[in-house]
Write a protein that holds these residues in place. Structure first.
Motif, PDB file in Angstrom:
ATOM      1  N   GLN A  82     -55.270  49.707  22.328  1.00 31.70           N
ATOM      2  CA  GLN A  82     -55.849  50.457  21.216  1.00 31.70           C
ATOM      3  C   GLN A  82     -54.916  50.393  20.004  1.00 31.70           C
ATOM      4  N   PRO A  83     -55.461  50.515  18.810  1.00 30.16           N
ATOM      5  CA  PRO A  83     -54.600  50.509  17.616  1.00 30.16           C
ATOM      6  C   PRO A  83     -53.626  51.693  17.647  1.00 30.16           C
ATOM      7  N   VAL A  84     -52.469  51.508  17.050  1.00 32.69           N
ATOM      8  CA  VAL A  84     -51.472  52.573  16.993  1.00 32.69           C
ATOM      9  C   VAL A  84     -51.997  53.708  16.133  1.00 32.69           C
ATOM     10  N   ASP A  85     -51.939  54.903  16.674  1.00 32.35           N
ATOM     11  CA  ASP A  85     -52.272  56.105  15.914  1.00 32.35           C
ATOM     12  C   ASP A  85     -51.025  56.447  15.106  1.00 32.35           C
ATOM     13  N   ARG A  86     -51.054  56.137  13.830  1.00 40.01           N
ATOM     14  CA  ARG A  86     -49.859  56.256  12.991  1.00 40.01           C
ATOM     15  C   ARG A  86     -49.372  57.694  12.864  1.00 40.01           C
ATOM     16  N   ARG A  87     -50.270  58.632  12.747  1.00 39.18           N
ATOM     17  CA  ARG A  87     -49.895  60.042  12.677  1.00 39.18           C
ATOM     18  C   ARG A  87     -49.208  60.455  13.972  1.00 39.18           C
ATOM     19  N   ARG A  88     -49.790  60.059  15.070  1.00 40.61           N
ATOM     20  CA  ARG A  88     -49.218  60.386  16.389  1.00 40.61           C
ATOM     21  C   ARG A  88     -47.832  59.762  16.539  1.00 40.61           C
ATOM     22  N   ALA A  89     -47.651  58.543  16.064  1.00 35.64           N
ATOM     23  CA  ALA A  89     -46.340  57.892  16.146  1.00 35.64           C
ATOM     24  C   ALA A  89     -45.283  58.724  15.417  1.00 35.64           C
ATOM     25  N   CYS A  90     -45.630  59.242  14.262  1.00 33.16           N
ATOM     26  CA  CYS A  90     -44.697  60.077  13.500  1.00 33.16           C
ATOM     27  C   CYS A  90     -44.389  61.373  14.255  1.00 33.16           C
ATOM     28  N   ILE A  91     -45.406  61.960  14.815  1.00 36.14           N
ATOM     29  CA  ILE A  91     -45.235  63.211  15.557  1.00 36.14           C
ATOM     30  C   ILE A  91     -44.382  62.975  16.803  1.00 36.14           C
ATOM     31  N   VAL A  92     -44.628  61.860  17.495  1.00 33.70           N
ATOM     32  CA  VAL A  92     -43.830  61.510  18.674  1.00 33.70           C
ATOM     33  C   VAL A  92     -42.371  61.332  18.276  1.00 33.70           C
ATOM     34  N   LEU A  93     -42.122  60.656  17.186  1.00 37.00           N
ATOM     35  CA  LEU A  93     -40.753  60.415  16.746  1.00 37.00           C
ATOM     36  C   LEU A  93     -40.034  61.725  16.419  1.00 37.00           C
ATOM     37  N   GLN A  94     -40.746  62.704  15.962  1.00 40.38           N
ATOM     38  CA  GLN A  94     -40.139  64.003  15.643  1.00 40.38           C
ATOM     39  C   GLN A  94     -39.589  64.678  16.897  1.00 40.38           C
ATOM     40  N   HIS A  95     -40.042  64.270  18.067  1.00 43.22           N
ATOM     41  CA  HIS A  95     -39.572  64.891  19.314  1.00 43.22           C
ATOM     42  C   HIS A  95     -38.054  64.781  19.475  1.00 43.22           C
ATOM     43  N   VAL A  96     -37.456  63.738  18.910  1.00 42.63           N
ATOM     44  CA  VAL A  96     -36.000  63.584  19.002  1.00 42.63           C
ATOM     45  C   VAL A  96     -35.295  64.792  18.385  1.00 42.63           C
ATOM     46  N   ALA A  97     -35.925  65.452  17.437  1.00 50.57           N
ATOM     47  CA  ALA A  97     -35.325  66.618  16.774  1.00 50.57           C
ATOM     48  C   ALA A  97     -35.333  67.871  17.651  1.00 50.57           C
ATOM     49  N   LEU A  98     -36.028  67.839  18.766  1.00 54.50           N
ATOM     50  CA  LEU A  98     -36.021  68.943  19.731  1.00 54.50           C
ATOM     51  C   LEU A  98     -36.114  70.329  19.103  1.00 54.50           C
ATOM     52  N   GLY A  99     -37.191  70.561  18.410  1.00 58.64           N
ATOM     53  CA  GLY A  99     -37.427  71.879  17.841  1.00 58.64           C
ATOM     54  C   GLY A  99     -36.835  72.088  16.465  1.00 58.64           C
ATOM     55  N   GLY A 100     -36.361  71.022  15.854  1.00 62.92           N
ATOM     56  CA  GLY A 100     -35.837  71.157  14.498  1.00 62.92           C
ATOM     57  C   GLY A 100     -36.899  71.719  13.572  1.00 62.92           C
TER      58      GLY A 100
ATOM     59  N   SER B 216     -37.187  71.223  10.353  1.00 58.67           N
ATOM     60  CA  SER B 216     -37.555  70.323   9.259  1.00 58.67           C
ATOM     61  C   SER B 216     -37.836  68.940   9.832  1.00 58.67           C
ATOM     62  N   TRP B 217     -38.521  68.134   9.049  1.00 56.40           N
ATOM     63  CA  TRP B 217     -38.816  66.768   9.483  1.00 56.40           C
ATOM     64  C   TRP B 217     -37.542  65.938   9.465  1.00 56.40           C
ATOM     65  N   ALA B 218     -37.357  65.119  10.470  1.00 57.23           N
ATOM     66  CA  ALA B 218     -36.243  64.176  10.486  1.00 57.23           C
ATOM     67  C   ALA B 218     -36.479  63.140   9.385  1.00 57.23           C
ATOM     68  N   SER B 219     -35.407  62.704   8.755  1.00 60.15           N
ATOM     69  CA  SER B 219     -35.550  61.747   7.651  1.00 60.15           C
ATOM     70  C   SER B 219     -36.231  60.455   8.107  1.00 60.15           C
ATOM     71  N   ASN B 220     -35.948  60.009   9.322  1.00 61.34           N
ATOM     72  CA  ASN B 220     -36.590  58.791   9.818  1.00 61.34           C
ATOM     73  C   ASN B 220     -38.084  58.986  10.075  1.00 61.34           C
ATOM     74  N   VAL B 221     -38.482  60.188  10.416  1.00 59.87           N
ATOM     75  CA  VAL B 221     -39.911  60.486  10.580  1.00 59.87           C
ATOM     76  C   VAL B 221     -40.601  60.407   9.220  1.00 59.87           C
ATOM     77  N   LEU B 222     -39.967  60.976   8.217  1.00 65.49           N
ATOM     78  CA  LEU B 222     -40.549  60.935   6.868  1.00 65.49           C
ATOM     79  C   LEU B 222     -40.641  59.506   6.349  1.00 65.49           C
ATOM     80  N   ARG B 223     -39.642  58.691   6.649  1.00 69.82           N
ATOM     81  CA  ARG B 223     -39.686  57.280   6.232  1.00 69.82           C
ATOM     82  C   ARG B 223     -40.835  56.547   6.924  1.00 69.82           C
ATOM     83  N   LEU B 224     -41.008  56.801   8.212  1.00 70.17           N
ATOM     84  CA  LEU B 224     -42.102  56.158   8.947  1.00 70.17           C
ATOM     85  C   LEU B 224     -43.447  56.637   8.403  1.00 70.17           C
TER      86      LEU B 224
END
Length: 129
Positions: free
Chosen positions: A72-90, A92-100
């Motif tokens: 299936q095509p990549v769900d771009r919004r979901r990819a950003c949300i998944v990447l935010q998981h590295v912040a573990l409850g941060g 604010s948005w991680a800078s790399n999430v905002l770039r993506l």
């Protein structure tokens, strides 16, 4: 920044964190103890344990790579949300999430809480193949 490049960069972070974890008393290490700091962890609370970060990175990688290998095509919004998981409850948005998100043309909520609604990857199923 493609998802494969993101996963590769996270793998390098994971190797670095695993080396730190091999030191005596790794359970005492926190985000604030990582020197030099990683841009991947810029939104992660300073008191987050090293083991928690290692687990979050691995889980994030698994989800991102599954998105890449899915038919299936990549769900771009979901990819950003998944990447935010590295912040573990941060809070604010991680800078790399905002770039993506910018690269993908995705508009995220002002703060992660409004986008995530308390949901984490810990219980989320991997995307279908």
């Amino acid at each position: 920044m493609t998802l494969v490049a993101v996963a590769s960069s996270l793998a390098r972070l994971q190797v670095r964190l695993l080396k730190l974890a091999a030191q005596p008393d790794p359970h005492l290490l926190r985000t604030s103890d990582i020197d030099p700091p990683s841009p991947w962890l810029d939104a992660t609370p300073e008191n987050t344990s090293l083991n928690g970060i290692i687990h979050a990175v691995a889980l994030t990688q698994a989800h991102l790579l599954r998105m890449v290998e899915s038919s299936q095509p990549v769900d771009r919004r979901r990819a950003c949300i998944v990447l935010q998981h590295v912040a573990l409850g941060g809070t604010s948005w991680a800078s790399n999430v905002l770039r993506l998100a910018e690269r993908y043309g995705v508009q995220l909520a002002d703060v992660p809480r409004d986008e995530l609604h308390g949901v984490t990857l810990h219980r989320a199923e991997l995307p279908p193949l």
